[in-house]
Design a protein around this motif. Structure first.
Motif, short mmCIF file in Angstrom:
data_model
loop_
_atom_site.label_atom_id
_atom_site.label_comp_id
_atom_site.label_asym_id
_atom_site.label_seq_id
_atom_site.Cartn_x
_atom_site.Cartn_y
_atom_site.Cartn_z
N VAL A 219 -36.82 -54.21 29.62
CA VAL A 219 -36.57 -55.33 30.51
C VAL A 219 -37.93 -55.81 31.01
O VAL A 219 -38.64 -55.07 31.69
N LEU A 220 -38.29 -57.03 30.64
CA LEU A 220 -39.63 -57.54 30.93
C LEU A 220 -39.63 -58.36 32.21
O LEU A 220 -38.62 -58.93 32.61
N ALA A 221 -40.78 -58.40 32.83
CA ALA A 221 -40.93 -59.19 34.05
C ALA A 221 -40.92 -60.67 33.71
O ALA A 221 -41.55 -61.11 32.75
N VAL A 226 -41.47 -66.26 41.35
CA VAL A 226 -42.65 -66.02 42.19
C VAL A 226 -42.29 -65.87 43.67
O VAL A 226 -43.15 -65.56 44.49
N ALA A 227 -41.03 -66.09 44.02
CA ALA A 227 -40.63 -66.03 45.42
C ALA A 227 -40.76 -64.60 45.95
O ALA A 227 -40.45 -63.63 45.25
N LYS A 232 -38.38 -59.72 39.56
CA LYS A 232 -38.74 -60.36 38.30
C LYS A 232 -37.97 -59.75 37.13
O LYS A 232 -38.07 -60.23 36.00
N PHE A 233 -37.22 -58.67 37.40
CA PHE A 233 -36.58 -57.92 36.32
C PHE A 233 -35.06 -58.17 36.24
O PHE A 233 -34.55 -58.63 35.23
N PHE A 234 -34.34 -57.85 37.31
CA PHE A 234 -32.89 -58.07 37.29
C PHE A 234 -32.37 -58.11 38.71
O PHE A 234 -33.04 -57.69 39.67
#
Length: 239
Positions: A219-221, A226-227, A232-234
């Protein structure tokens, strides 16, 4: 005094990959690998004076119980091509008695093929000289053909799709699990923004039980998120 709220959990749900329902999937789980860096305490008494734990990797894995070409393409870094039905005329084959002479395309066995010798002067009889299957022609040793004989077959190919395995470098997909807690009846969802499946290590294709295969990937970022305070993942949402 605050009230303690407990919620038992039995998870089930539908897994979607880029919006496509993958069918029956079990064993869906998240693995988070961590790396801890410690600074020893040198002032006496042992232990550490500081410690930082960082996320090294996030992985999503699932067991697929539906053997569609689209699902297998995820685990085999493949590409699925649509195959149209059509007439194939005089495809050349070499007779292997009591073995399979595989054809270029799958045969639509509901439409009788025509099998002839190379010169086209002899037409062979199905179930007497040969047996037909989706994979090709099986010349019978009790029939009129000889081993190694040149033959040709005309048939109608079956419509479907074809998986070209290990031709892609791996793509990033969005995964959404539309779930339900069977213990409470409450809905939940999981959204993975970028999942990159790795090739599966094995596929059991013939057996005496229902088949399944495992797919795992990182699972990539998602750099577009950006909040502050947003993963960034899930993200998991629950009622």
């Amino acid at each position: 005094m605050s009230e303690t709220v407990t919620e038992s959990y039995i998870g089930s749900g539908i897994m979607y990959v880029d919006g496509r329902d993958v069918g029956n999937a079990s064993g869906v789980k998240i693995d988070i690998e961590q790396e801890t860096k410690s600074q020893p305490n040198y002032r006496g008494g042992g232990g550490n004076s500081a410690e930082v734990t960082k996320i090294k990797s996030v992985k999503l894995s699932a067991t697929m119980n539906d053997f569609s070409n689209e699902n297998m393409a995820l685990g085999l870094r493949g590409k699925v091509e649509v195959v149209a039905a059509g007439a194939v005329d005089d495809e050349p084959l070499t007779a292997v008695l009591d073995g399979l002479c595989d054809t270029t395309k799958m045969i639509d066995t509901s439409i009788a093929p025509v099998l002839k010798n190379e010169a086209g002067t002899t037409t062979y009889d199905v179930d007497v000289d040969y047996i037909v299957s989706a994979g090709g022609i099986r010349p019978l040793s009790t029939g009129a053909m000889t081993e190694g004989q040149a033959i040709k077959v005309s048939y109608t190919s079956k419509a479907g799709n074809a998986l070209q395995a290990l031709v892609e470098s791996g793509k990033e997909v969005k995964v959404v699990i539309d779930g339900i807690n069977d213990a409470t009846g409450k809905p939940w969802t999981l959204k993975f923004y970028k999942w990159k499946p790795s090739p599966t290590s094995s596929l059991d294709l013939i057996g005496d039980d229902f088949g399944s295969f495992d797919i795992e990937g990182g699972v990539l970022a998602d750099a577009s998120i950006v909040a502050t305070g947003k993963s960034k993942f899930f993200v998991r949402s629950a009622a």
